[in-house]
Design an enzyme around this catalytic site. Structure first.
Site, PDB file in Angstrom:
ATOM      1  N   CYS A  67       9.358   4.625   4.023  1.00  0.00           N
ATOM      2  CA  CYS A  67       9.625   3.339   3.362  1.00  0.00           C
ATOM      3  C   CYS A  67      10.819   3.361   2.416  1.00  0.00           C
ATOM      4  O   CYS A  67      11.842   2.750   2.704  1.00  0.00           O
ATOM      5  CB  CYS A  67       8.373   2.879   2.624  1.00  0.00           C
ATOM      6  N   GLU A  83       0.860   5.405   0.960  1.00  0.00           N
ATOM      7  CA  GLU A  83       0.157   6.385   1.767  1.00  0.00           C
ATOM      8  C   GLU A  83      -0.615   7.296   0.816  1.00  0.00           C
ATOM      9  O   GLU A  83      -0.167   7.582  -0.292  1.00  0.00           O
ATOM     10  CB  GLU A  83       1.158   7.190   2.607  1.00  0.00           C
ATOM     11  N   GLY A  98      10.966  10.439  -0.319  1.00  0.00           N
ATOM     12  CA  GLY A  98      11.125  10.446   1.128  1.00  0.00           C
ATOM     13  C   GLY A  98      10.125   9.477   1.715  1.00  0.00           C
ATOM     14  O   GLY A  98       9.676   8.553   1.043  1.00  0.00           O
ATOM     15  N   LEU A 127       0.828  -1.217   0.000  1.00  0.00           N
ATOM     16  CA  LEU A 127       0.000   0.000   0.000  1.00  0.00           C
ATOM     17  C   LEU A 127       0.856   1.258   0.000  1.00  0.00           C
ATOM     18  O   LEU A 127       1.961   1.299   0.529  1.00  0.00           O
ATOM     19  CB  LEU A 127      -0.956   0.005   1.193  1.00  0.00           C
TER      20      LEU A 127
HETATM   21  C1  UGA Z   1       5.969   3.159  -1.053  1.00  0.00           C
HETATM   22  C2  UGA Z   1       5.611   2.190  -2.192  1.00  0.00           C
HETATM   23  O1  UGA Z   1       5.199   2.928  -3.326  1.00  0.00           O
HETATM   24  C3  UGA Z   1       4.490   1.239  -1.755  1.00  0.00           C
HETATM   25  O2  UGA Z   1       4.215   0.294  -2.775  1.00  0.00           O
HETATM   26  C4  UGA Z   1       4.944   0.504  -0.487  1.00  0.00           C
HETATM   27  O3  UGA Z   1       3.940  -0.364  -0.004  1.00  0.00           O
HETATM   28  C5  UGA Z   1       5.272   1.531   0.588  1.00  0.00           C
HETATM   29  O4  UGA Z   1       6.310   2.412   0.117  1.00  0.00           O
HETATM   30  C6  UGA Z   1       5.735   0.788   1.805  1.00  0.00           C
HETATM   31  O5  UGA Z   1       6.809   0.198   1.765  1.00  0.00           O
HETATM   32  O6  UGA Z   1       4.969   0.692   2.780  1.00  0.00           O
HETATM   33  P1  UGA Z   1       4.864   5.420  -0.126  1.00  0.00           P
HETATM   34  O7  UGA Z   1       6.100   5.546   0.712  1.00  0.00           O
HETATM   35  O8  UGA Z   1       3.529   5.609   0.497  1.00  0.00           O
HETATM   36  O9  UGA Z   1       4.820   3.959  -0.817  1.00  0.00           O
HETATM   37  O10 UGA Z   1       4.956   6.507  -1.263  1.00  0.00           O
HETATM   38  P2  UGA Z   1       5.303   6.530  -2.822  1.00  0.00           P
HETATM   39  O11 UGA Z   1       4.074   6.843  -3.577  1.00  0.00           O
HETATM   40  O12 UGA Z   1       6.077   5.355  -3.233  1.00  0.00           O
HETATM   41  O13 UGA Z   1       6.239   7.825  -2.878  1.00  0.00           O
HETATM   42  C7  UGA Z   1       7.502   7.820  -2.220  1.00  0.00           C
HETATM   43  C8  UGA Z   1       8.235   9.112  -2.483  1.00  0.00           C
HETATM   44  O14 UGA Z   1       8.658   9.173  -3.841  1.00  0.00           O
HETATM   45  C9  UGA Z   1       7.444  10.383  -2.219  1.00  0.00           C
HETATM   46  O15 UGA Z   1       8.266  11.284  -1.516  1.00  0.00           O
HETATM   47  C10 UGA Z   1       7.131  10.896  -3.618  1.00  0.00           C
HETATM   48  O16 UGA Z   1       7.003  12.289  -3.655  1.00  0.00           O
HETATM   49  C11 UGA Z   1       8.345  10.434  -4.399  1.00  0.00           C
HETATM   50  N1  UGA Z   1       8.123  10.260  -5.854  1.00  0.00           N
HETATM   51  C12 UGA Z   1       7.230   9.346  -6.303  1.00  0.00           C
HETATM   52  C13 UGA Z   1       8.866  11.014  -6.746  1.00  0.00           C
HETATM   53  O17 UGA Z   1       9.706  11.855  -6.360  1.00  0.00           O
HETATM   54  N2  UGA Z   1       8.670  10.822  -8.090  1.00  0.00           N
HETATM   55  C14 UGA Z   1       7.777   9.920  -8.570  1.00  0.00           C
HETATM   56  O18 UGA Z   1       7.668   9.803  -9.811  1.00  0.00           O
HETATM   57  C15 UGA Z   1       7.042   9.172  -7.661  1.00  0.00           C
END
Ligand code: UGA
Length: 450
Positions: A273, A156, A270, A154
């Protein structure tokens, strides 16, 4: 078939999983030692911000499918499945993951564990942890505990949606443990049947060995982190050569083998995770004598952290001496639709600028409580226009919808210098330029963009 489950540890993962299990029709007992969290959940309140989750919690409480307690009891001992959802944070001063909460969780569970019950780990763990947990449990119970691994994917902001309509369900079981597999299938049957809106019969249910299932989660997060750092590395090249990363990402993303998701460049990833998971992976690989295999993740981490420095140097370029300069940071959370400040790039940049003498004002629709509690040196202001008053530089750190839709003209009227750094490539830069702003977007060449 309604199954009775406990969910141990009601943080982000656990609270969402507990509600999701109850939504599937199961009887859920949530176990959380933190009295404050427990009281909130009992009262139908989610102790963090996650769209839709609180409504769902209230629904399942009203339906009588969920209850909460601070520790195990004879009631919870009757559960068919115990889900382990406690945190595995980064150890201070090391790259490794701290699995001590998992040890504590199985130690507390052992006296209440029945022979037939399945323990299902959901936390993100270094490969090999499940085996250790099983041994630890079995030593205490005196029988071979049934342990499976069931990683969670999942995100957030869309946590409940991801839990109820997942891309896939992964279960790691020991060879020959068909009973555990059967129970886990029964747990997820409503999703597989399509009761939650997933296409009936189409959610893959992947059964594999335990080590692979642990690794699936770590590998998935490492791949996602690598994808983001790849595009941020391209942004560094684009900045040095006058190319435009957003157009580049659009073009390469159209190749189905590459895919367009997670190619948004900016101030990087960030949260609780991705950063800690890639570091823990490096630490575990080194322990296994296979450190070289994931050495590149150190670069993934370094590229990611360099993006934060890039914004600081752009701020210096624009403002000269930072001392006393008022800077507005739009956003504190690590991503929109979340109040999670863990390893937030926006917050890290704000803190760095403040440390360098700037007078930083930070705003966020949901994250300000945490900022005020933990970072009192930053001025946390809720109202954007008020926060912007007199700003000499505006930085978009978290692309909340309200910021993407800001009225650039109105904002222009209250700042003292119309320069904005778009750290997420999320602002409609033309409208901002038309309102008189100098727009600096990471990895972009706005003169040539169209
Ligand atoms: C992440 C994974 O996407 C989930 O599949 C996983 O279950 C989760 O970690 C976990 O291990 O529990 P999450 O940390 O909620 O989920 O957020 P993401 O949507 O992955 O985004 C992570 C970071 O990457 C954010 O800071 C976001 O701004 C950044 N991001 C995302 C980018 O800079 N560029 C992108 O193209 C996508």
């Amino acid at each position: 078939m309604a199954i009775t489950v406990t969910v141990i540890g009601l943080g982000y993962l656990g609270a969402t999983h507990a509600v999701a299990m109850a939504e599937l029709g199961h009887n859920v007992i949530g176990i959380e030692a933190d009295e404050k969290k427990l009281a909130a959940l009992k009262g139908g309140k989610i102790p963090f911000y996650e769209p839709g989750l609180e409504e769902a919690l209230k629904r399942v409480i009203a339906a009588g499918r969920i209850s909460f307690q601070s520790s195990h009891s004879d009631k919870s001992a009757k559960a068919d499945v115990h889900f382990l959802c406690v945190g595995t944070p980064q150890v201070k001063g090391s790259y490794a993951a701290d699995v001590s909460y998992l040890y504590a969780a199985v130690d507390a569970l052992a006296p209440y564990l029945s022979k037939s019950a399945v323990v299902a780990g959901k936390s993100t763990v270094p490969v090999g942890t499940a085996k250790e947990l099983k041994e630890r449990l079995s030593e205490q119970t005196g029988f071979a505990a049934k342990l499976v691994w069931n990683p969670e994917f999942l995100r957030e902001g869309t946590a409940l949606e991801d839990s109820l309509r997942p891309d896939r369900i992964v279960i790691g079981v020991e060879e020959g443990d068909s009973e555990s597999e059967k129970i886990m299938r029964a747990v997820y049957q409503p999703i597989i049947n399509g009761d939650t809106g997933s296409p009936a019969g189409q959610t893959p249910f992947l059964v594999m060995d335990v080590a692979t299932s642990e690794l699936v989660k770590v590998a998935a997060n490492s791949f996602l982190a690598t994808k983001i750092s790849f595009i941020n590395a391209m942004a560094e090249i684009a900045e040095a050569s006058g190319a435009d990363t957003v157009r580049l990402a659009e073009a390469i993303g159209m190749d189905a083998r590459i895919g367009s998701q997670f190619l948004r460049n900016g101030i990087g990833f960030g949260g609780g995770c991705l950063p800690k998971d890639i570091r823990a992976f490096v630490a575990r690989a080194e322990q296994l004598g296979a450190g070289e295999a994931v050495e590149f993740l150190k670069d993934v981490d370094a590229v990611n952290l360099r993006r934060r420095e890039r914004v600081v140097s752009l701020a210096k370029r624009e403002l000269g001496e930072l001392k006393g300069k008022r800077i507005l940071m739009l956003g504190a959370a690590f991503k929109p639709d979340s109040d999670d400040l863990r390893d937030s790039p926006a917050l890290a940049i704000a803190l760095k600028l403040q440390e360098l003498g700037a007078d930083v004002v930070i705003t966020d629709p949901m994250g300000l409580e945490g900022v005020a509690a933990n970072h009192p040196q930053l001025k946390a202001v809720e109202d954007v226009m008020e926060a912007a008053a007199g700003a000499e530089l505006v930085i978009l750190g978290t692309e909340w919808k309200v910021y993407r839709e800001l009225d650039a003209k109105k904002l222009a009227a209250v700042v003292s210098n119309k320069t904005v750094i778009d750290g997420r490539n999320a602002l409609p830069y033309r409208a901002w330029q038309e309102a008189g702003w100098k727009v600096i977007a990471l990895g972009r060449n706005l003169e040539q963009a169209n």
